[in-house]
Design a protein around this motif. Sequence first.
Motif, PDB file in Angstrom:
ATOM      1  N   LEU A  14       5.728  17.168  -1.161  1.00 31.01           N
ATOM      2  CA  LEU A  14       6.483  15.916  -0.988  1.00 31.01           C
ATOM      3  C   LEU A  14       6.561  15.583   0.506  1.00 31.01           C
ATOM      4  CD1 LEU A  14       7.878  13.868  -2.928  1.00 31.01           C
ATOM      5  CD2 LEU A  14      10.052  14.904  -2.267  1.00 31.01           C
ATOM      6  N   GLY A  15       5.397  15.582   1.146  1.00 29.32           N
ATOM      7  CA  GLY A  15       5.305  15.108   2.527  1.00 29.32           C
ATOM      8  C   GLY A  15       5.148  13.595   2.503  1.00 29.32           C
ATOM      9  N   THR A  16       4.531  13.066   3.539  1.00 25.68           N
ATOM     10  CA  THR A  16       4.368  11.610   3.657  1.00 25.68           C
ATOM     11  C   THR A  16       3.692  11.008   2.425  1.00 25.68           C
ATOM     12  OG1 THR A  16       4.034  12.026   5.986  1.00 25.68           O
ATOM     13  CG2 THR A  16       3.455   9.847   5.217  1.00 25.68           C
ATOM     14  N   VAL A  17       2.577  11.617   2.008  1.00 27.35           N
ATOM     15  CA  VAL A  17       1.832  11.041   0.882  1.00 27.35           C
ATOM     16  C   VAL A  17       2.603  11.227  -0.420  1.00 27.35           C
ATOM     17  CG1 VAL A  17      -0.332  11.123  -0.418  1.00 27.35           C
ATOM     18  CG2 VAL A  17      -0.368  11.399   2.066  1.00 27.35           C
ATOM     19  N   GLY A  18       3.197  12.412  -0.604  1.00 25.58           N
ATOM     20  CA  GLY A  18       3.975  12.674  -1.819  1.00 25.58           C
ATOM     21  C   GLY A  18       5.088  11.652  -1.985  1.00 25.58           C
ATOM     22  N   ILE A  19       5.768  11.341  -0.896  1.00 25.41           N
ATOM     23  CA  ILE A  19       6.853  10.345  -0.961  1.00 25.41           C
ATOM     24  C   ILE A  19       6.284   8.975  -1.326  1.00 25.41           C
ATOM     25  CG2 ILE A  19       8.500   9.061   0.490  1.00 25.41           C
ATOM     26  CD1 ILE A  19       9.429  11.727   1.564  1.00 25.41           C
ATOM     27  N   GLY A  20       5.141   8.636  -0.754  1.00 21.99           N
ATOM     28  CA  GLY A  20       4.513   7.348  -1.083  1.00 21.99           C
ATOM     29  C   GLY A  20       4.158   7.266  -2.564  1.00 21.99           C
ATOM     30  N   ILE A  21       3.683   8.372  -3.120  1.00 24.31           N
ATOM     31  CA  ILE A  21       3.318   8.405  -4.552  1.00 24.31           C
ATOM     32  C   ILE A  21       4.576   8.207  -5.400  1.00 24.31           C
ATOM     33  CG2 ILE A  21       2.506   9.944  -6.398  1.00 24.31           C
ATOM     34  CD1 ILE A  21       0.764  11.313  -4.119  1.00 24.31           C
ATOM     35  N   PHE A 305     -17.101  -1.052   2.925  1.00 19.87           N
ATOM     36  CA  PHE A 305     -15.694  -0.996   2.543  1.00 19.87           C
ATOM     37  C   PHE A 305     -14.907  -0.645   3.793  1.00 19.87           C
ATOM     38  CE2 PHE A 305     -18.365   0.508  -0.883  1.00 19.87           C
ATOM     39  CZ  PHE A 305     -17.874  -0.126  -2.012  1.00 19.87           C
ATOM     40  N   SER A 306     -13.842  -1.354   4.074  1.00 20.54           N
ATOM     41  CA  SER A 306     -13.071  -0.983   5.264  1.00 20.54           C
ATOM     42  C   SER A 306     -11.585  -1.163   5.015  1.00 20.54           C
ATOM     43  CB  SER A 306     -13.513  -1.827   6.465  1.00 20.54           C
ATOM     44  OG  SER A 306     -13.194  -3.177   6.242  1.00 20.54           O
ATOM     45  N   GLY A 307     -10.780  -0.484   5.818  1.00 19.79           N
ATOM     46  CA  GLY A 307      -9.336  -0.597   5.673  1.00 19.79           C
ATOM     47  C   GLY A 307      -8.630   0.630   6.201  1.00 19.79           C
ATOM     48  N   PRO A 308      -7.364   0.807   5.793  1.00 19.52           N
ATOM     49  CA  PRO A 308      -6.580   1.922   6.325  1.00 19.52           C
ATOM     50  C   PRO A 308      -7.013   3.260   5.727  1.00 19.52           C
ATOM     51  CG  PRO A 308      -5.281   0.654   4.745  1.00 19.52           C
ATOM     52  CD  PRO A 308      -6.610  -0.042   4.858  1.00 19.52           C
ATOM     53  N   GLY A 309      -7.412   4.178   6.594  1.00 22.41           N
ATOM     54  CA  GLY A 309      -7.973   5.451   6.137  1.00 22.41           C
ATOM     55  C   GLY A 309      -6.969   6.561   5.982  1.00 22.41           C
ATOM     56  N   ALA A 310      -5.708   6.277   6.224  1.00 24.87           N
ATOM     57  CA  ALA A 310      -4.675   7.322   6.121  1.00 24.87           C
ATOM     58  C   ALA A 310      -3.314   6.643   6.021  1.00 24.87           C
ATOM     59  CB  ALA A 310      -4.727   8.245   7.341  1.00 24.87           C
ATOM     60  N   GLY A 311      -2.267   7.472   5.949  1.00 23.19           N
ATOM     61  CA  GLY A 311      -0.900   6.938   5.937  1.00 23.19           C
ATOM     62  C   GLY A 311      -0.288   6.959   4.545  1.00 23.19           C
ATOM     63  N   GLU A 312       1.032   6.858   4.522  1.00 21.83           N
ATOM     64  CA  GLU A 312       1.787   6.999   3.270  1.00 21.83           C
ATOM     65  C   GLU A 312       1.314   6.031   2.179  1.00 21.83           C
ATOM     66  OE1 GLU A 312       6.204   7.004   3.457  1.00 21.83           O
ATOM     67  OE2 GLU A 312       6.130   5.603   1.778  1.00 21.83           O
ATOM     68  N   GLY A 313       1.419   4.745   2.463  1.00 23.16           N
ATOM     69  CA  GLY A 313       1.114   3.743   1.430  1.00 23.16           C
ATOM     70  C   GLY A 313      -0.344   3.759   1.000  1.00 23.16           C
ATOM     71  N   PRO A 314      -1.289   3.665   1.958  1.00 20.69           N
ATOM     72  CA  PRO A 314      -2.692   3.628   1.557  1.00 20.69           C
ATOM     73  C   PRO A 314      -3.132   4.856   0.769  1.00 20.69           C
ATOM     74  CG  PRO A 314      -2.456   2.869   3.813  1.00 20.69           C
ATOM     75  CD  PRO A 314      -1.097   3.380   3.396  1.00 20.69           C
ATOM     76  N   THR A 315      -2.741   6.044   1.238  1.00 20.09           N
ATOM     77  CA  THR A 315      -3.198   7.254   0.535  1.00 20.09           C
ATOM     78  C   THR A 315      -2.540   7.346  -0.836  1.00 20.09           C
ATOM     79  OG1 THR A 315      -3.409   8.258   2.710  1.00 20.09           O
ATOM     80  CG2 THR A 315      -3.604   9.735   0.837  1.00 20.09           C
ATOM     81  N   ALA A 316      -1.252   6.990  -0.901  1.00 24.40           N
ATOM     82  CA  ALA A 316      -0.557   7.004  -2.195  1.00 24.40           C
ATOM     83  C   ALA A 316      -1.199   6.000  -3.152  1.00 24.40           C
ATOM     84  CB  ALA A 316       0.919   6.687  -1.997  1.00 24.40           C
ATOM     85  N   SER A 317      -1.622   4.861  -2.632  1.00 25.53           N
ATOM     86  CA  SER A 317      -2.285   3.852  -3.465  1.00 25.53           C
ATOM     87  C   SER A 317      -3.517   4.454  -4.149  1.00 25.53           C
ATOM     88  CB  SER A 317      -2.676   2.658  -2.584  1.00 25.53           C
ATOM     89  OG  SER A 317      -3.668   1.880  -3.183  1.00 25.53           O
ATOM     90  N   ALA A 318      -4.294   5.220  -3.377  1.00 24.66           N
ATOM     91  CA  ALA A 318      -5.511   5.826  -3.943  1.00 24.66           C
ATOM     92  C   ALA A 318      -5.169   6.907  -4.966  1.00 24.66           C
ATOM     93  CB  ALA A 318      -6.364   6.410  -2.815  1.00 24.66           C
TER      94      ALA A 318
END
Length: 437
Positions: A14-21, A305-318
Amino acid sequence: MDAKATLKVGLLGLGTVGIGIAKILLDTQGRHPLLNSLEISQVGVRSHKPRAIDLPETIYTTDLKSIVTDPNIDIVIEVIGGLEPARSLILEAIDHGKHIVTANKAVISRYGEEIYEAATAAGVYVLIEAAVGGGIPVIAPLKQALSVNRIQAVMGIINGTTNYILTRMQTEGGDFEPILTDAQQLGYAEADPTADVDGLDAADKIAILAALAFGGRINRDDVYCEGIRNISAADITYAKNLGFVIKLLAIAKLPNAPAYKAQTSNRIQVRVHPTLVPTSHPLASINGVNNAVLVEGEPIGQVTFSGPGAGEGPTASAVVADLLSIAASLSTGQNPDPLLTCMHDHGLSIVPNSEVVTRLYVRLLVKDTSGVIGKLGTCFGKHDVSLESIVQIGTLKDLVELVVVTHEVPEGAFQNALADIRQFPEVVDVPSLLHVL
Ligand code: HSE
């Protein structure tokens, strides 16, 4: 795989990405309705402490193994990162019949074969959209929308930290070290920047993309990897004057095949290195922390394809998109879906650098004596290295700086020429050698 009304999800980390998910799964209004069939059942954490998300206290456990063995859990999301215990937890979850969604490029690039074999045997999915390019859809397009193409090349800027540093070096004219220190203070680079600046993160990601694009297994240790520590402000300026920007490119392509020829062997190029990219190229304008992946194939041609390659929201989106794909597939009851699975039954070997045909840029510091440029040209010619340009950049007392750009040549031939050139009494130093796209 049976269709179930609610799928229970175990979240490891439940780090940055976990919280975004968790944020997406707790707030489904206006998103795809199938998200309502997914329920976070347990969250595995390292320790109990206040969290930036409102989940019931009973959902947390520090016993991660209990999540991967829980018979009630259908899908395990792994966002703890690192090799262990992530690899073992993934394998144990598969062994207990759970589908996996992971953002872990280090584990997948090294242990993908073991994990996919286990998943195939267990009849479960392992989806990895977030492992490459953060929020940019690239894994699913390679498996689905682009899968009718014969892929010729996949290349990209797939590390945001290094792209941020190189972009600042480009715009500010600064050197690597002070900009890295500043990036660390601003939170754009890790305290230990090794994985990013030495190209290891990008090498993990291109190994994954290459395996998918070319349909075979890649040995991660064979991926040539060179980072950006040696890039100087001088090279960025010289490159700019010649019409290039310097980017850390990850490249996987068929070896020297004519465009759009079908793959006829199991050999491909897979490498990561700083590269002079023509300013007109689609990857040249990808700046800051952004990522981009260019896929070239027949019949589609080039798509980027281009866009944000990291971070809470983008990674959680994937990650949540992968969850949704599993939920959608399970809801039909017709599994496994061949467009979601990953089937590699043969190994791909990586072409050694000496055989890679590429353009090269070399900067030389030489004594300002008559005939030196002719001597260099003769030596390159003797080794069949054809030159595109040779430019005298500046003088320093009795020394001059020369920049040579070659046409496409076998890298081995170039290295042989350079070995001879280093022995010339006029050659004082060879401060840089870079690839040119
Ligand atoms: N450290 C990576 C980057 C993000 O800088 O792009 C996670 O893959």
